[in-house]
Scaffold this motif. Sequence first.
Motif, PDB file in Angstrom:
ATOM      1  N   GLU A 177      -7.646   0.962  -3.190  1.00 13.78           N
ATOM      2  CA  GLU A 177      -9.010   0.457  -3.280  1.00 13.78           C
ATOM      3  C   GLU A 177      -9.244  -0.686  -2.308  1.00 13.78           C
ATOM      4  O   GLU A 177      -8.343  -1.453  -2.004  1.00 13.78           O
ATOM      5  CB  GLU A 177      -9.293  -0.041  -4.692  1.00 13.78           C
ATOM      6  N   CYS A 178     -10.471  -0.795  -1.857  1.00 11.11           N
ATOM      7  CA  CYS A 178     -10.884  -1.897  -0.994  1.00 11.11           C
ATOM      8  C   CYS A 178     -10.849  -3.190  -1.800  1.00 11.11           C
ATOM      9  O   CYS A 178     -11.436  -3.246  -2.889  1.00 11.11           O
ATOM     10  CB  CYS A 178     -12.291  -1.646  -0.467  1.00 11.11           C
ATOM     11  N   THR A 228       0.832  -1.178   0.000  1.00 12.52           N
ATOM     12  CA  THR A 228       0.000   0.000   0.000  1.00 12.52           C
ATOM     13  C   THR A 228       0.872   1.235   0.000  1.00 12.52           C
ATOM     14  O   THR A 228       1.791   1.350   0.798  1.00 12.52           O
ATOM     15  CB  THR A 228      -0.901   0.014   1.257  1.00 12.52           C
ATOM     16  N   CYS A 285     -12.891   0.559   5.506  1.00 13.42           N
ATOM     17  CA  CYS A 285     -13.505   0.912   4.229  1.00 13.42           C
ATOM     18  C   CYS A 285     -14.786   1.712   4.478  1.00 13.42           C
ATOM     19  O   CYS A 285     -15.664   1.268   5.224  1.00 13.42           O
ATOM     20  CB  CYS A 285     -13.834  -0.336   3.417  1.00 13.42           C
ATOM     21  N   PRO A 334      -5.739  -1.868   1.836  1.00 17.72           N
ATOM     22  CA  PRO A 334      -6.018  -1.338   0.503  1.00 17.72           C
ATOM     23  C   PRO A 334      -5.013  -1.806  -0.547  1.00 17.72           C
ATOM     24  O   PRO A 334      -3.842  -1.977  -0.259  1.00 17.72           O
ATOM     25  CB  PRO A 334      -5.933   0.166   0.698  1.00 17.72           C
TER      26      PRO A 334
END
Length: 52
Positions: free
Chosen positions: A13-14, A2, A42, A51
């Motif tokens: 992004e999740c 990340t 999130c 993420p």
Amino acid sequence: MTDVDSADGTLGECPNCGARIPESAVLIEYEDGDGRSAYADCPECSDVVKPE
């Protein structure tokens, strides 16, 4: 890994729902073998995620 210092103010992004996760959602930030990583809450699905 990340990138916790992204230029757009998000962590990534999740992995569950695909929502963009803002830096303000960080729960824990840590160093690992690949650099800095984080877990965040999130805003869309409310899961704690790493993420992508």
